[in-house]
Scaffold this motif. Structure first.
Motif, PDB file in Angstrom:
ATOM      1  N   GLN A  97       0.834  -1.207   0.000  1.00 53.16           N
ATOM      2  CA  GLN A  97       0.000   0.000   0.000  1.00 53.16           C
ATOM      3  C   GLN A  97       0.868   1.256   0.000  1.00 53.16           C
ATOM      4  OE1 GLN A  97      -1.945  -1.903   3.462  1.00 53.16           O
ATOM      5  NE2 GLN A  97      -3.781  -0.832   2.745  1.00 53.16           N
ATOM      6  N   ALA A 146       2.401   1.861  -3.519  1.00 54.42           N
ATOM      7  CA  ALA A 146       1.451   2.429  -4.472  1.00 54.42           C
ATOM      8  C   ALA A 146       1.177   3.896  -4.163  1.00 54.42           C
ATOM      9  CB  ALA A 146       0.149   1.627  -4.448  1.00 54.42           C
ATOM     10  N   LEU A 155      -2.800  -0.198  -7.817  1.00 56.06           N
ATOM     11  CA  LEU A 155      -2.169  -1.505  -7.894  1.00 56.06           C
ATOM     12  C   LEU A 155      -2.652  -2.301  -9.102  1.00 56.06           C
ATOM     13  CD1 LEU A 155      -2.164  -2.668  -4.158  1.00 56.06           C
ATOM     14  CD2 LEU A 155      -0.181  -2.094  -5.550  1.00 56.06           C
ATOM     15  N   THR A 191       0.401  -7.523 -13.862  1.00 58.93           N
ATOM     16  CA  THR A 191       0.855  -6.728 -12.731  1.00 58.93           C
ATOM     17  C   THR A 191       1.274  -7.659 -11.604  1.00 58.93           C
ATOM     18  OG1 THR A 191      -0.644  -4.898 -13.266  1.00 58.93           O
ATOM     19  CG2 THR A 191       0.242  -4.971 -11.032  1.00 58.93           C
TER      20      THR A 191
END
Length: 258
Positions: free
Chosen positions: A147, A150, A157, A182
């Protein structure tokens, strides 16, 4: 009955500590800190800072013990990890049995979130399965390095309607799975960085996320891999350890389906 809290404290910034975690911190009688040596002393210092910053009841106490090291000479990675977990279970069980009185609350402060690439929940299950001691436990979630990565790179994400693959640097050596564009990579000793360097892949890399030592690099992997490897080694030499996470994203048109 004794109670143990596994409190996620976030990826390195005290501001990442949630209100739920603050409430839990103020319920604790005994904190268990693992000392991983002088090079990683700042990991203990952060836990100390969080306690001093957020706890209003100063009657708690801290029990600090040396953390066991994983035997890297084991023939396989998983056998080494299982043995390491057994060593930790012995130590954690002794701490809960000897340092925590009936009716008291103990706590382990978990870097990031207890559910993501952390062994403490499994170790607690192992202690309870042994049956020698009985206690209740609760898990408090925390903000992960994923987190934080990002947020610091100001990216989402996932792409629209597509999955995110979370894996380790060791597994990245096998390449990205088909239909995965990803991937977030954790626990990379550096070998995973080169695994996809020949492909058209973007990288968003960060080390010491959320701390004053934070370093960020982004761009095409093939153009940034040398820089990232240099920064990793410089920072490891300077601090004695490195904790980094990165996201790889490829254009689905460049995917190597088979």
């Amino acid at each position: 009955m004794k109670k143990v809290l596994l409190i996620g404290i976030g990826a390195g910034n005290p501001d990442y500590v949630t209100m739920q975690a603050v409430k839990a911190l103020n319920e604790v009688d005994v904190f268990f800190f693992l000392d991983k040596g002088e090079a990683k002393r700042d990991l203990v210092d952060l836990r100390t800072e969080i306690c001093e910053r957020f706890i209003t009841n100063r009657s708690y106490r801290v029990v600090e013990v040396e953390s066991p090291a994983r035997d890297v000479s084991r023939p396989s990675y998983k056998s080494g990890v299982h043995a390491w977990h057994r060593d930790k279970a012995d130590i954690f069980g002794r701490l809960i049995e000897e340092e925590l009185r009936d009716g008291e609350v103990g706590a382990f402060l978990i870097w990031g979130d207890p559910s993501l690439y952390d062994s403490t929940i499994r170790i607690i299950h192992q202690i309870l399965a042994d049956g020698r001691i009985t206690f209740d436990y609760e898990v408090i979630p925390g903000i992960t390095s994923i987190q934080a990565l990002a947020a610091q790179h100001r990216i989402a994400l996932n792409t629209i309607g597509e999955p995110v693959h979370i894996t380790t640097g060791r597994r990245l050596n096998e390449g990205l799975p088909r239909h995965i564009d990803t991937a977030v990579i954790m626990l990379d000793n550096g070998s995973g960085l080169r695994a996809l360097a020949g492909e058209d892949v973007d990288i968003y890399w960060g080390a010491y996320l959320g701390t004053p030592d934070e370093v960020l690099v982004a761009g095409k992997l093939r153009e940034r891999v040398d820089e990232i490897e240099r920064v990793r080694e410089e920072e490891r030499s300077r601090k004695g350890w490195i904790m980094d996470t990165y996201l790889l994203r490829r254009n689905p048109d460049k995917r190597k389906d088979s």
